[in-house]
Design a protein around this motif. Structure first.
Motif, PDB file in Angstrom:
ATOM      1  N   GLU A  71      63.449  34.757  17.446  1.00 47.37           N
ATOM      2  CA  GLU A  71      63.225  33.391  16.975  1.00 47.37           C
ATOM      3  C   GLU A  71      61.982  33.313  16.099  1.00 47.37           C
ATOM      4  OE1 GLU A  71      65.257  31.240  20.834  1.00 47.37           O
ATOM      5  OE2 GLU A  71      63.106  31.071  20.529  1.00 47.37           O
ATOM      6  N   ALA A  72      60.958  34.054  16.515  1.00 44.92           N
ATOM      7  CA  ALA A  72      59.710  34.060  15.740  1.00 44.92           C
ATOM      8  C   ALA A  72      59.962  34.610  14.347  1.00 44.92           C
ATOM      9  CB  ALA A  72      58.651  34.893  16.458  1.00 44.92           C
ATOM     10  N   ILE A  73      60.731  35.705  14.292  1.00 47.89           N
ATOM     11  CA  ILE A  73      60.997  36.330  12.983  1.00 47.89           C
ATOM     12  C   ILE A  73      61.813  35.384  12.103  1.00 47.89           C
ATOM     13  CG2 ILE A  73      62.190  38.228  11.829  1.00 47.89           C
ATOM     14  CD1 ILE A  73      61.438  39.947  14.286  1.00 47.89           C
ATOM     15  N   ASP A  74      62.830  34.747  12.695  1.00 48.38           N
ATOM     16  CA  ASP A  74      63.630  33.791  11.930  1.00 48.38           C
ATOM     17  C   ASP A  74      62.760  32.675  11.365  1.00 48.38           C
ATOM     18  OD1 ASP A  74      65.792  35.289  12.465  1.00 48.38           O
ATOM     19  OD2 ASP A  74      66.569  34.011  14.082  1.00 48.38           O
ATOM     20  N   GLN A  75      61.890  32.203  12.218  1.00 44.26           N
ATOM     21  CA  GLN A  75      60.999  31.111  11.826  1.00 44.26           C
ATOM     22  C   GLN A  75      60.116  31.536  10.645  1.00 44.26           C
ATOM     23  OE1 GLN A  75      60.799  28.104  13.421  1.00 44.26           O
ATOM     24  NE2 GLN A  75      59.073  27.292  12.263  1.00 44.26           N
ATOM     25  N   MET A  76      59.555  32.737  10.740  1.00 44.28           N
ATOM     26  CA  MET A  76      58.695  33.229   9.652  1.00 44.28           C
ATOM     27  C   MET A  76      59.495  33.361   8.368  1.00 44.28           C
ATOM     28  SD  MET A  76      56.335  36.164  11.359  1.00 44.28           S
ATOM     29  CE  MET A  76      55.633  35.978  12.986  1.00 44.28           C
ATOM     30  N   ALA A  77      60.730  33.836   8.503  1.00 49.09           N
ATOM     31  CA  ALA A  77      61.555  34.040   7.314  1.00 49.09           C
ATOM     32  C   ALA A  77      61.872  32.709   6.644  1.00 49.09           C
ATOM     33  CB  ALA A  77      62.844  34.762   7.698  1.00 49.09           C
ATOM     34  N   THR A  78      62.200  31.689   7.428  1.00 40.50           N
ATOM     35  CA  THR A  78      62.531  30.398   6.812  1.00 40.50           C
ATOM     36  C   THR A  78      61.314  29.764   6.159  1.00 40.50           C
ATOM     37  OG1 THR A  78      62.904  29.900   9.127  1.00 40.50           O
ATOM     38  CG2 THR A  78      64.522  29.037   7.563  1.00 40.50           C
ATOM     39  N   THR A  79      60.165  29.858   6.812  1.00 37.20           N
ATOM     40  CA  THR A  79      59.000  29.179   6.252  1.00 37.20           C
ATOM     41  C   THR A  79      58.228  30.047   5.272  1.00 37.20           C
ATOM     42  OG1 THR A  79      57.746  29.891   8.169  1.00 37.20           O
ATOM     43  CG2 THR A  79      58.593  27.651   8.225  1.00 37.20           C
ATOM     44  N   GLN A  80      58.554  31.333   5.217  1.00 36.31           N
ATOM     45  CA  GLN A  80      57.852  32.251   4.309  1.00 36.31           C
ATOM     46  C   GLN A  80      56.368  32.373   4.648  1.00 36.31           C
ATOM     47  OE1 GLN A  80      59.006  33.780   1.040  1.00 36.31           O
ATOM     48  NE2 GLN A  80      60.924  33.666   2.153  1.00 36.31           N
ATOM     49  N   VAL A  81      56.050  32.191   5.910  1.00 38.55           N
ATOM     50  CA  VAL A  81      54.664  32.343   6.340  1.00 38.55           C
ATOM     51  C   VAL A  81      54.670  33.429   7.399  1.00 38.55           C
ATOM     52  CG1 VAL A  81      52.739  31.223   7.520  1.00 38.55           C
ATOM     53  CG2 VAL A  81      54.089  29.956   5.859  1.00 38.55           C
ATOM     54  N   ASP A  82      53.845  34.457   7.222  1.00 34.75           N
ATOM     55  CA  ASP A  82      54.028  35.655   8.030  1.00 34.75           C
ATOM     56  C   ASP A  82      53.241  35.673   9.337  1.00 34.75           C
ATOM     57  OD1 ASP A  82      51.499  36.050   7.204  1.00 34.75           O
ATOM     58  OD2 ASP A  82      51.791  38.082   6.464  1.00 34.75           O
ATOM     59  N   ALA A  83      53.021  34.511   9.928  1.00 39.56           N
ATOM     60  CA  ALA A  83      52.373  34.491  11.238  1.00 39.56           C
ATOM     61  C   ALA A  83      52.838  33.261  12.014  1.00 39.56           C
ATOM     62  CB  ALA A  83      50.864  34.462  11.084  1.00 39.56           C
ATOM     63  N   ALA A 101      55.835  45.914  17.461  1.00 43.04           N
ATOM     64  CA  ALA A 101      56.517  45.717  18.735  1.00 43.04           C
ATOM     65  C   ALA A 101      57.939  46.272  18.664  1.00 43.04           C
ATOM     66  CB  ALA A 101      56.548  44.227  19.064  1.00 43.04           C
ATOM     67  N   ILE A 102      58.607  45.985  17.561  1.00 41.73           N
ATOM     68  CA  ILE A 102      59.995  46.421  17.430  1.00 41.73           C
ATOM     69  C   ILE A 102      60.074  47.937  17.384  1.00 41.73           C
ATOM     70  CG2 ILE A 102      62.004  46.392  15.902  1.00 41.73           C
ATOM     71  CD1 ILE A 102      61.081  43.534  15.094  1.00 41.73           C
ATOM     72  N   SER A 103      59.119  48.548  16.704  1.00 40.49           N
ATOM     73  CA  SER A 103      59.194  49.999  16.585  1.00 40.49           C
ATOM     74  C   SER A 103      58.856  50.693  17.899  1.00 40.49           C
ATOM     75  CB  SER A 103      58.284  50.497  15.458  1.00 40.49           C
ATOM     76  OG  SER A 103      56.975  50.579  15.915  1.00 40.49           O
ATOM     77  N   SER A 104      58.060  50.038  18.744  1.00 38.33           N
ATOM     78  CA  SER A 104      57.677  50.734  19.968  1.00 38.33           C
ATOM     79  C   SER A 104      58.548  50.369  21.166  1.00 38.33           C
ATOM     80  CB  SER A 104      56.204  50.453  20.287  1.00 38.33           C
ATOM     81  OG  SER A 104      56.039  49.087  20.536  1.00 38.33           O
ATOM     82  N   GLU A 105      59.211  49.236  21.126  1.00 34.74           N
ATOM     83  CA  GLU A 105      60.043  48.871  22.268  1.00 34.74           C
ATOM     84  C   GLU A 105      61.459  48.573  21.808  1.00 34.74           C
ATOM     85  OE1 GLU A 105      58.293  45.974  25.053  1.00 34.74           O
ATOM     86  OE2 GLU A 105      56.388  46.606  24.151  1.00 34.74           O
ATOM     87  N   SER A 106      62.418  49.129  22.515  1.00 37.03           N
ATOM     88  CA  SER A 106      63.786  49.092  22.009  1.00 37.03           C
ATOM     89  C   SER A 106      64.372  47.675  21.977  1.00 37.03           C
ATOM     90  CB  SER A 106      64.673  50.015  22.833  1.00 37.03           C
ATOM     91  OG  SER A 106      64.540  49.661  24.200  1.00 37.03           O
ATOM     92  N   ASP A 107      64.181  46.900  23.027  1.00 42.06           N
ATOM     93  CA  ASP A 107      64.803  45.572  23.013  1.00 42.06           C
ATOM     94  C   ASP A 107      63.776  44.461  22.773  1.00 42.06           C
ATOM     95  OD1 ASP A 107      63.544  45.772  25.420  1.00 42.06           O
ATOM     96  OD2 ASP A 107      64.991  44.465  26.446  1.00 42.06           O
ATOM     97  N   ALA A 108      62.810  44.791  21.927  1.00 42.04           N
ATOM     98  CA  ALA A 108      61.735  43.832  21.661  1.00 42.04           C
ATOM     99  C   ALA A 108      62.255  42.490  21.165  1.00 42.04           C
ATOM    100  CB  ALA A 108      60.757  44.418  20.652  1.00 42.04           C
ATOM    101  N   LEU A 109      63.355  42.546  20.410  1.00 42.71           N
ATOM    102  CA  LEU A 109      63.866  41.323  19.786  1.00 42.71           C
ATOM    103  C   LEU A 109      64.141  40.206  20.790  1.00 42.71           C
ATOM    104  CD1 LEU A 109      66.284  42.430  16.952  1.00 42.71           C
ATOM    105  CD2 LEU A 109      64.105  41.242  16.763  1.00 42.71           C
ATOM    106  N   ASN A 110      64.562  40.586  22.006  1.00 39.74           N
ATOM    107  CA  ASN A 110      64.926  39.551  22.971  1.00 39.74           C
ATOM    108  C   ASN A 110      63.801  39.212  23.946  1.00 39.74           C
ATOM    109  OD1 ASN A 110      67.532  39.264  21.922  1.00 39.74           O
ATOM    110  ND2 ASN A 110      68.105  41.180  22.928  1.00 39.74           N
ATOM    111  N   GLN A 111      62.698  39.900  23.801  1.00 42.13           N
ATOM    112  CA  GLN A 111      61.578  39.605  24.702  1.00 42.13           C
ATOM    113  C   GLN A 111      60.843  38.352  24.244  1.00 42.13           C
ATOM    114  OE1 GLN A 111      58.951  42.808  25.510  1.00 42.13           O
ATOM    115  NE2 GLN A 111      60.620  44.267  25.760  1.00 42.13           N
ATOM    116  N   PRO A 112      60.163  37.693  25.177  1.00 46.08           N
ATOM    117  CA  PRO A 112      59.385  36.517  24.751  1.00 46.08           C
ATOM    118  C   PRO A 112      58.260  36.940  23.815  1.00 46.08           C
ATOM    119  CG  PRO A 112      58.941  37.056  27.035  1.00 46.08           C
ATOM    120  CD  PRO A 112      60.082  37.911  26.618  1.00 46.08           C
ATOM    121  N   VAL A 113      58.087  36.166  22.783  1.00 50.18           N
ATOM    122  CA  VAL A 113      57.094  36.530  21.768  1.00 50.18           C
ATOM    123  C   VAL A 113      55.678  36.434  22.333  1.00 50.18           C
ATOM    124  CG1 VAL A 113      56.951  34.187  20.849  1.00 50.18           C
ATOM    125  CG2 VAL A 113      56.436  36.110  19.362  1.00 50.18           C
TER     126      VAL A 113
END
Lengths: 214, 631
Positions: free
Chosen positions: B173-185, B216-228
């Motif tokens: 969700e965090a990544i989606d949010q950053m992508a829509t707003t074009q703000v990288d944090a 986070a994604i590179s070091s943990e396999s299911d990072a995408l579904n973990q709470p940000v």
């Protein structure tokens, strides 16, 4: 003309000093300390000087360009009458806020010691002075002998001077807010006696410096 | 009860903001209000008369300038600033002021101030470490600028929207949010029901950047579904939206971050990025950075360079940290190099190479155009092609000299065949330098280690750098010898804590480069080599060394600020030499030597403190590399 005025002034002062009942307050007639003033403001039960009473009284000394706000006099005056509903709305002093104050004579005693012989500065000073006089006259036999400086009058003079090239009499707004706004003074706080006294003092200092420059 | 305006003011003012509200109420109840008529003059000094005795003044309105004994303006105080403490703390006997614009100030009596300053919250500030003192000087200098851009408020800057997520949001969700707003944090709010205190509106938040999530994604396999929230960092560095832009810039330097969260009284509201901020300053300063994109002749480049020179002078008087000026200037110079390269219609083989800048240019610490230090690492080409393209290198150097980039005395320029070589040859040369361990080789190595690619194929440069890093790792002895020159020059402070000066042309001069800058830059360079830190800029290297735990946080900041201070003095000296119209020769001779008598007492004090930091750093290096054993 001016000389007559000051002569009259001196005579009045001497007459008053003669009438002073309490010798303790003779200091009111001491020579005026140089470049010192007292600015004061009251919150009252209403706007009728014949009937209404002082609820709170704040006074600050002015010395040179310093407003000695740190040593201000802030009095809450005890009284038993009703505060007019309209004035409660203005200064937000309710009945319970003025309980536990000092009685009227004690308040005046402290006020007189605070002002000494310094000139008094205020905005529509006449009203506040009349209230004070109503309290001290029966007690001391005199009205306040101090010279009085009316800030709205100074402001009027200043506006008149800066607009004198106009063929018409200027329409000068003398409301307190308008004066502060015209003089570009920042408001230092909410509407209460101490703050109003402080703001009046600042307005006075600024006008004094502006008029001296003309 | 509502707070009075003076309490509100104090709550926003370092260091008074550290006091409790009760204390502030108490303090404000003793304060007077002073009116300063336009053009009036006054002094602050101790006096028997309480109305004239030294006090601390808080400006509510207007502008008050401070002058030193010689009548030079040293500071300008505006709304939300205070003055008078240097007399109260007996740092100076007397200070002089002139009211530039009718002013109103609160006045805290000297005796009261001396009582309050005993509290640790204030004492730390008023009897502080060099970092803070320098910060303070920057502040006063910042006051010296009436100029619009830097004194602008944060709300006026090109700010970005803010992403705020609840603590239950996932990384995806965090990544989606950053992508829509074009703000990288993103900010992530913690669940702190009922605990939220009014003192710090930011305490309920953590921050997570795109970089954190990638890691986070590179070091943990299911990072995408973990709470940000498990990847956030705190505290969030933020700035109030009514603060000066300048302070935003200072905060970015101080905490080495390139984004700040903007907050209002209630909570976070937006994001501010360093590159947007710099862009804002650049446009406000009348410099069209973009014009470089469209230039088509050398004359036009010359014009842009002139603008940059003016800008540097301008920014310095506004109190911008030299570190930032350097960054801006470097950015422009690098674009100029690329443009010049393109305008000279180079051979196709050159496009495959990598143009690098080295030394102070590589470190992005060059402010005025000092000597060029550049090189070309070419791809592996045959001898004929090399011969064919060599004349181009000479033309390039020549053109740059014409544009005002002075010739390098050590001849470190592309026109020198030594600095214009194919990769394999270049690496051979590096090896021979590392083997030789003589002064000239070390000098060349030092210059090269600070290299940064400007354009072309950067893998060539990285290849060369890796060689040096590997070498330093394999032969620890090499580093010890390489570090030795740090002790070469004495720190110019004698046993009694006085500055040691050299006499030249009846002037008392102090060589900043020898006495301070060199030791810091070279010392940090050695450490960077040892710890495999790829960055070239000294400040970034210091930051990396702090992260690796070699420097304590406090020392790292001190070292960085000290370097900034030296560089600022050096820049000012260069500017005044330039303005005095000194000849090229005198300029080269004196550019690093400052006249101590021209400094204010505060600056002289700071200089001593700064050299003390250098001394401590040298000691540290001496122990680390056991340099005593070598001498």
């Amino acid at each position: 003309m001016n000389r007559f005025k000051s002569l009259k002034h001196i005579l009045v002062r001497q007459w008053q000093q003669y009438r002073l009942k309490e010798f303790e307050f003779d200091f009111l007639f001491d020579p005026v300390p140089e470049d010192e003033y007292v600015c004061f403001d009251c919150e009252t039960t209403g706007l009728n000087p014949k009937k209404d009473k002082i609820l709170t009284l704040s006074a600050v000394r002015i010395k040179g360009n310093n407003v000695l706000a740190g040593e201000s006099l802030d009095l809450v005056v005890q009284h038993s009458g009703q505060i007019h509903e309209d004035s409660i709305k203005v200064h937000q002093l309710r009945h319970l806020d003025v309980q536990g104050g000092v009685d009227e004579i004690e308040a005046m005693r402290r006020f007189l010691y605070f002002i000494g012989s310094r000139p008094l500065v205020g905005y529509y000073l006449e009203f506040d002075i009349e209230l004070v006089n109503r309290l001290i006259k029966p007690w001391l036999g005199i009205a306040l002998p101090n010279p009085q400086i009316e800030v709205s009058e100074l402001f009027y003079d200043y506006q008149l001077k800066s607009q004198y090239h106009s063929p018409y009499m200027p329409n000068i707004d003398l409301s307190f807010e308008r004066i502060l706004e015209q003089l570009a003074l920042p408001n230092l706080g909410q509407h209460n006696a101490k703050n109003d006294a402080m703001m009046t003092a600042l307005a006075f200092l600024k006008l004094k410096s502006l008029l001296a420059r003309e | 009860m509502n707070n009075s305006p003076v309490v509100n003011l104090l709550q926003q003012l370092e260091p008074f903001s550290n006091l409790s509200e009760d204390s502030l109420q108490k303090m404000s109840s003793t304060m007077d209000v002073v009116y300063f008529p336009q053009d009036s003059k006054f002094n602050i000094q101790f006096s028997e008369n309480p109305e004239e005795n030294a006090s601390l003044y808080f400006v509510i309105k207007g502008r008050i300038a401070e002058f030193d004994e010689e009548g030079r303006q040293i500071a300008l105080y505006l709304h939300h600033t205070f003055f008078g403490e240097s007399v109260l703390l007996k740092k100076i006997k007397q200070s002089h002021y002139e009211v530039k614009e009718e002013a109103i100030a609160y006045r805290l009596h000297g005796d009261d101030f001396m009582e309050w300053v005993k509290l640790p919250e204030l004492a730390n500030y008023f009897f502080n470490s060099i970092t803070d003192k320098l910060e303070q000087m920057h502040k006063s200098r910042q006051m010296a600028s009436s100029s619009e851009a830097l004194m602008g408020l944060v709300v006026d800057a090109p700010i970005k929207a803010l992403n705020v997520l609840s603590s239950s949001a996932t990384v995806k969700e965090a990544i989606d949010q950053m992508a829509t707003t074009q703000v990288d944090a993103c900010l992530v709010s913690h669940d702190m029901a009922g605990q939220q205190t009014a003192t710090d509106v930011m305490s309920a938040y953590g921050i997570v950047t795109a970089m954190d999530l990638l890691r986070a994604i590179s070091s943990e396999s299911d990072a995408l579904n973990q709470p940000v929230s498990s990847f956030t960092r705190a505290p969030v560095i933020s700035v109030h939206h009514h603060d000066y832009l300048f302070n935003a810039l200072l905060k970015m330097t101080r905490y080495y971050v390139n984004r700040l969260v903007i907050r209002d009284d209630k909570g976070p509201v937006a994001m501010l990025y360093q590159k947007d901020l710099m862009g804002h300053f650049a446009t406000q300063s009348g410099l069209g950075m973009l014009t470089l994109e469209s230039v088509s002749s050398l004359e036009e480049i010359e014009k842009v360079l002139q603008q940059v020179d003016d800008l540097i002078v301008n920014l310095n008087t506004r109190g911008v940290k030299t570190h930032y000026i350097a960054k801006l200037a470097t950015e422009v110079y690098r674009k100029v190099f690329q443009k010049v390269f393109e305008l000279l219609s180079p051979d196709a083989a050159l496009y495959e190479g990598c143009f690098i800048v080295m030394g102070s240019e590589g470190r992005a610490e060059q402010v005025m155009k000092t000597d060029q230090d550049n090189a070309f690492i070419l791809p592996d080409i045959d001898a004929d092609t090399l011969k064919r393209i060599r004349p181009f290198a000479e033309r390039m150097t020549e053109t740059l000299i014409q544009l005002g980039f002075p010739k390098c005395l050590g001849n470190v320029m592309v026109c020198n065949p030594m600095w214009f070589q194919p990769l394999t040859e270049f690496k051979k040369q590096l090896k021979s330098w590392m083997d030789a361990q003589d002064e000239a080789s070390f000098m060349n190595l030092s210059i090269f280690i600070d290299a940064e690619g400007v354009f072309g194929d950067e893998t060539l440069l990285n290849d060369c750098k890796q060689l040096v890093f590997d070498w330093a790792n394999t032969y620890p002895q090499f580093l010890r010898h390489f570090a030795k020159p740090v002790l070469q020059f004495e720190t110019p402070v004698n046993f009694f804590g006085r500055l040691v000066l050299e006499k030249q042309d009846q002037q008392d001069l102090l060589d900043l480069k020898k006495g301070g800058i060199f030791a810091i830059v070279h010392g940090v360079r050695c450490l960077a080599l040892e710890f495999g830190i790829p960055q070239a800029n000294t400040h970034w290297r210091i930051k990396a060394l702090m992260e690796k735990g070699f420097f304590s946080e406090e020392f790292g900041y001190e070292l960085g600020e000290t370097l900034n201070f030296f560089n600022t003095l050096r820049l000012e000296n260069m500017i005044s030499l330039k303005q005095a119209g000194t000849s090229e020769q005198v300029f080269t001779n004196k550019q690093n030597k400052i006249q101590v008598t021209h400094l204010s007492t505060l600056q002289q004090d700071l200089l001593k403190d700064a050299f003390d930091v250098v001394k401590r750093f040298k000691k540290m290096l001496n122990q680390h590399y056991k340099l005593d054993a070598l001498l």
